[in-house]
Design an enzyme around this catalytic site. Structure first.
Site, PDB file in Angstrom:
ATOM      1  CB  SER A 156      -0.935   0.005   1.207  1.00  0.00           C
ATOM      2  OG  SER A 156      -0.188   0.120   2.401  1.00  0.00           O
ATOM      3  CG  HIS A 157       0.631   6.123  -0.636  1.00  0.00           C
ATOM      4  ND1 HIS A 157       0.532   6.954   0.452  1.00  0.00           N
ATOM      5  CD2 HIS A 157       1.406   6.760  -1.542  1.00  0.00           C
ATOM      6  CE1 HIS A 157       1.210   8.061   0.210  1.00  0.00           C
ATOM      7  NE2 HIS A 157       1.747   7.979  -0.990  1.00  0.00           N
ATOM      8  CB  ALA A 158       0.699   3.943   4.502  1.00  0.00           C
TER       9      ALA A 158
END
Length: 159
Positions: free
Chosen positions: A113-115
């Site tokens: 995921s982005h995070a």
């Protein structure tokens, strides 16, 4: 034939694997004040000081700091440098806010995921799939272990 045997072996060892995860989570923090280990947390579970909650670790490191729940970017003014960011998800517009964080904890997301990707780039710990974050209040002190995916609630502030 061999494929069937391998699959059967994997299912037979699954309970042993879950027990091993519980043992590792319990041993991660050897503090005698630890009162519970939740391997599969869900909404509504009660957490309190000393509780451990398990998610999926996706960026290595152990940090202690102030939990800061940010529901949307409109709430970002509450975030201080060195806080641990707790939110549901992030996208590229959150990157500047994430650069202030000492660590990141997400309710959703995965290891790609982005995070998780940004946390690895920033070299800060990140945990995803931690469904229990809703019981942690902003301002509480927490320790996160991004390698093992464990959050320890040091002090829990009441709402």
């Amino acid at each position: 034939r061999n494929l069937k045997r391998k699959n059967k072996m994997k299912t037979e060892t699954l309970p042993n694997t879950l027990n091993k995860i519980r043992e590792i989570a319990a041993a991660s923090f050897s503090d005698s004040a630890v009162s519970s280990v939740t391997v599969s947390a869900s909404f509504g579970d009660v957490v309190h000081s000393g509780s451990l909650v398990k998610g999926v670790g996706c960026s290595a490191g152990i940090v202690t700091g102030t939990a800061r729940i940010i529901e949307s970017l409109e709430d970002s003014a509450a975030m201080q440098r060195g806080d641990i960011l707790l939110t549901h998800y992030t996208d590229p517009s959150w990157t500047t806010l994430m650069s202030l964080a000492r660590g990141i904890v997400l309710v959703d997301g995965g290891i790609l995921s982005h995070a998780a990707v940004v946390a690895r780039e920033l070299k800060i710990p990140c945990i995803v799939q931690l469904k229990e974050t809703m019981s942690i209040t902003s301002g509480s002190t927490i320790t996160i272990d991004g390698t093992k995916g464990i959050v320890k609630i040091e002090t829990l502030l009441e709402d």
